[in-house]
Design a protein around this motif. Structure first.
Motif, PDB file in Angstrom:
ATOM      1  N   SER A  70      34.609  41.223  28.149  1.00  0.00           N
ATOM      2  CA  SER A  70      35.148  40.899  29.235  1.00  0.00           C
ATOM      3  C   SER A  70      35.561  41.991  30.069  1.00  0.00           C
ATOM      4  N   ALA A  71      36.037  41.545  31.261  1.00  0.00           N
ATOM      5  CA  ALA A  71      36.263  42.438  32.280  1.00  0.00           C
ATOM      6  C   ALA A  71      37.502  42.188  33.321  1.00  0.00           C
ATOM      7  N   GLY A  72      38.227  43.349  33.501  1.00  0.00           N
ATOM      8  CA  GLY A  72      39.293  43.522  34.400  1.00  0.00           C
ATOM      9  C   GLY A  72      38.904  44.373  35.527  1.00  0.00           C
ATOM     10  N   ALA A  73      39.617  43.925  36.616  1.00  0.00           N
ATOM     11  CA  ALA A  73      39.307  44.812  37.865  1.00  0.00           C
ATOM     12  C   ALA A  73      40.404  45.098  38.734  1.00  0.00           C
ATOM     13  N   SER A  74      40.546  46.107  39.644  1.00  0.00           N
ATOM     14  CA  SER A  74      41.480  46.190  40.496  1.00  0.00           C
ATOM     15  C   SER A  74      40.717  47.228  41.871  1.00  0.00           C
TER      16      SER A  74
ATOM     17  N   ALA B 229      44.454  43.794  33.799  1.00  0.00           N
ATOM     18  CA  ALA B 229      43.420  42.721  34.000  1.00  0.00           C
ATOM     19  C   ALA B 229      42.545  42.307  32.778  1.00  0.00           C
ATOM     20  N   LEU B 230      42.102  43.321  32.488  1.00  0.00           N
ATOM     21  CA  LEU B 230      41.151  43.364  31.330  1.00  0.00           C
ATOM     22  C   LEU B 230      41.920  42.607  29.692  1.00  0.00           C
ATOM     23  N   HIS B 231      43.303  43.092  29.625  1.00  0.00           N
ATOM     24  CA  HIS B 231      44.161  42.458  28.728  1.00  0.00           C
ATOM     25  C   HIS B 231      44.159  41.083  28.986  1.00  0.00           C
TER      26      HIS B 231
ATOM     27  N   SER C  51      34.758  36.492  29.671  1.00  0.00           N
ATOM     28  CA  SER C  51      35.808  36.353  30.874  1.00  0.00           C
ATOM     29  C   SER C  51      36.330  37.486  31.955  1.00  0.00           C
ATOM     30  N   TYR C  52      36.560  37.356  32.885  1.00  0.00           N
ATOM     31  CA  TYR C  52      36.675  38.358  34.348  1.00  0.00           C
ATOM     32  C   TYR C  52      37.888  37.973  34.771  1.00  0.00           C
ATOM     33  N   LEU C  53      38.765  38.866  35.168  1.00  0.00           N
ATOM     34  CA  LEU C  53      39.930  38.816  35.989  1.00  0.00           C
ATOM     35  C   LEU C  53      40.204  39.786  36.974  1.00  0.00           C
ATOM     36  N   ILE C  54      40.613  39.513  38.147  1.00  0.00           N
ATOM     37  CA  ILE C  54      40.948  40.615  38.933  1.00  0.00           C
ATOM     38  C   ILE C  54      42.325  40.725  38.892  1.00  0.00           C
ATOM     39  N   PHE C  55      42.940  42.005  39.111  1.00  0.00           N
ATOM     40  CA  PHE C  55      44.477  42.155  38.837  1.00  0.00           C
ATOM     41  C   PHE C  55      45.213  41.552  39.946  1.00  0.00           C
ATOM     42  N   ASP C  56      46.445  40.680  39.385  1.00  0.00           N
ATOM     43  CA  ASP C  56      47.414  40.285  40.197  1.00  0.00           C
ATOM     44  C   ASP C  56      48.857  41.015  39.728  1.00  0.00           C
ATOM     45  N   PRO C  57      49.668  41.100  40.753  1.00  0.00           N
ATOM     46  CA  PRO C  57      51.095  41.745  40.366  1.00  0.00           C
ATOM     47  C   PRO C  57      51.610  41.040  39.418  1.00  0.00           C
ATOM     48  N   ALA C  58      51.509  39.575  39.410  1.00  0.00           N
ATOM     49  CA  ALA C  58      52.174  38.773  38.205  1.00  0.00           C
ATOM     50  C   ALA C  58      51.958  39.274  36.940  1.00  0.00           C
TER      51      ALA C  58
END
Length: 568
Positions: free
Chosen positions: A264-268, A287-289, A298-305
């Motif tokens: 899984s990946a998280g990005a900023s 974002a990874l968490h 799964s992949y998510l890019i960072f969101d301030p929320a």
């Protein structure tokens, strides 16, 4: 080099000081141990030359005090005395003295001893510095994969931010990697980690428009990170991340095994989402968490929320401990009704929390926080005691033929103390065992079939009833299900909700009821809200239901009114 002389005889003290100063040493003198200790703490000498027999504080006490001082413990100490008894020598050495000379000592003998101790001290200091440097180097470079460690990686991110107008950071976490270590051993796991590092390195060397500031790192455990200079825009970042995940999903041939893994990946992005290397790293890790619960790959890019969500979770975590300690949690009860007669046959105990400032907090929000922190075990114990005590009270008031169902948490069920807890609850409340029903979820029961069977049978031996909650939402094997000593299956409300409109949900529900009956189990339908749903369940032979059609979960003083039953 600064030498501290400690000698109570003035003439000898002056002669020693004069001789050492001629040799080029800086010399400080003290007439007793107490004075010497003060000077040592203020001046930090490179060597202490001390007499043994002195007033106020003798040489032995001085050695002991120096060795107990963290700042002076490594200072070389040579003791001078007119006594040459072996016991005295041994005592001095045991306290931490480095050498021992008998007075009167020759000039060359003293100078040789001083030079030897100073040289040894210098060598030890250099060795310590070398070890420190090697330790720092180990922190800079991951020895397993030869990739930069977290510290060096953050330095490289800093350099990239100074030279590049845009920088992207991707954090990767291997899905289910712990199972490899558990089943095949850490040596196979290490081979997998090396292969992951190799794949990331190869890809980073060949991706489109590489920069001198691109870097790959193993930041810890099964997590890796990539810094990419010049990559601007979320679309380009998502394409790059998707390719990373695709490459990591290819089969691994390691140690004679063919393994299939996902990541899984998280990005900023800098500068749109972060203004420093540290913030960029924290955002990508956040974002990874948040990506991992969405499932493998799964992949998510960072969101301030995300940060706001983390802050709220932390706040809820802290407030949960206060709520449990101060009695702010509540147990509500949702009645369970026999479909054919409308008679009340039980209650499900459900945890509720009304916070003083946050208001009602959904169990869907605070239960996962409680599970993660471990406080769910204490909460679960309290709920079981509270619900059983309430059932015993209603029984004493004359209400008969009903059960009290209590949900078990993952941690409760996985622990070894569940049967003991049930036994204690029954003993303390006086509730007959057959009136207590324990609900386990399908996913909990599948975590370890062997231990699940042991726990269920141990509880069943106590006389309580067992039900499987949310049935149909997991992946139960019918062979396993048949072996579980269950009394009831609960149909999840996800199927009940559209049971009269969706042919698939209707077919699944029909199959669950038929299967449960074939195993000798009763069936309880959750989330029943309409008469049409109830009639359909009745046509299938489903025994019991609960839901808003009869009553929502309510406090005990309202729940007691439900003994009147469902009137239709």
């Amino acid at each position: 080099m600064n030498i501290l002389i400690v000698e109570d005889e003035p003439s000898l003290r002056e002669n020693l000081q004069w001789m050492l100063e001629l040799e080029g040493y800086q010399v400080t003198a003290a007439c007793n141990g107490a004075e010497a200790l003060v000077r040592a703490r203020n001046e930090r000498p490179d060597l202490v030359l001390t007499d043994v027999m002195m007033p106020e504080m003798d040489g032995y006490a001085l050695v002991r005090a120096l060795r107990e001082d963290a700042q002076l413990a490594a200072v070389p100490i040579i003791m001078l005395t007119a006594k040459a008894d072996r016991v005295d020598v041994r005592s001095a050495m045991n306290l931490g003295a480095d050498d021992y000379l008998t007075k009167p000592c020759r000039r060359d003998e003293l100078l040789e001893a001083i030079q030897a101790r100073l040289l040894r001290s210098s060598n030890l200091e250099q060795a310590a510095q070398r070890l420190h440097q090697e330790a720092r180097q180990a922190m800079q470079i991951d020895t397993l994969t030869s990739l930069p460690g977290r510290d060096l990686f953050e330095q490289r991110i800093e350099a990239a931010l100074q030279q590049q107008s845009s920088v992207a950071l991707v954090c990767l976490g291997l899905d289910g990697f712990a199972k490899i270590n558990e089943s095949l051993g850490t040596s196979i796991g290490d081979l997998v980690l090396r292969e992951v590092g190799k794949r990331l390195n190869i890809y980073s060397a060949h991706w489109e428009s590489p920069t001198a500031y691109d870097s790959v790192s193993r930041i810890g455990g099964d997590e890796f990170a990539l810094c990419m200079g010049g990559l601007a825009g979320e679309d380009a970042l998502e394409l790059r991340a998707s390719e990373l995940l695709r490459r990591l999903a290819a089969p691994y041939q390691v140690g004679g095994h063919t393994l299939f893994l996902t990541a899984s990946a998280g990005a900023s992005l800098y500068p749109s989402q972060a203004d420093s290397a540290h913030a960029l790293m924290l955002n990508a890790e956040s974002a990874l968490h948040h990506a991992k619960p969405s499932g493998p790959g799964s992949y998510l890019i960072f969101d301030p929320a995300m940060n706001r969500q983390v802050a709220r979770s932390l706040h809820i975590h802290n407030e949960l401990h206060r709520a449990l300690a101060q009695g702010d949690l509540q147990v509500f009860y949702q009645p369970q009704v026999q479909i054919t007669t409308g008679k009340l046959v039980g209650f499900e105990a459900l945890l509720r929390w009304q916070h003083a400032t946050l208001g009602w907090i959904s169990p869907a929000e605070f239960i996962p926080v409680a599970e993660q922190s471990g406080i769910i075990v204490q909460i679960g114990q309290w709920v079981m005691h509270t619900a059983a005590a309430q059932a015993a009270q209603w029984l004493a008031e004359g209400h008969q033929d009903f059960r009290m169902a209590v949900n078990l948490s993952v941690r409760q069920f996985a622990g070894k103390d569940l049967p003991l807890l049930v036994q204690e609850v029954l003993r303390n409340t006086g509730l007959p065992p057959h009136m207590l029903e324990l609900e386990v979820t399908e996913s909990m029961a599948l975590q370890s079939v062997a231990s699940t069977l042991g726990t269920l049978h141990a509880c069943k031996t106590l006389g309580v009833k067992l039900a499987m909650d949310d049935f149909g939402t997991g992946y139960s094997s019918l062979a396993y299900l048949k072996r579980y000593p269950l009394d009831a299956l609960k149909i999840d409300q996800a199927f009940v909700r559209n049971i009269t409109q969706d042919l698939g949900d209707a077919a699944i529900t029909r199959a669950i009821v038929a299967m449960a009956h074939s195993f000798g189990m009763t069936v309880i339908a959750e989330g029943v809200e309409t008469v049409d749903q109830l009639e359909f369940l009745k046509s299938l032979g489903c025994e019991d239901f609960q839901g808003y059609l009869f009553s929502k979960p309510v406090p005990a003083d309202e729940a007691v009114l439900c003994f009147a039953g469902y009137q239709g």
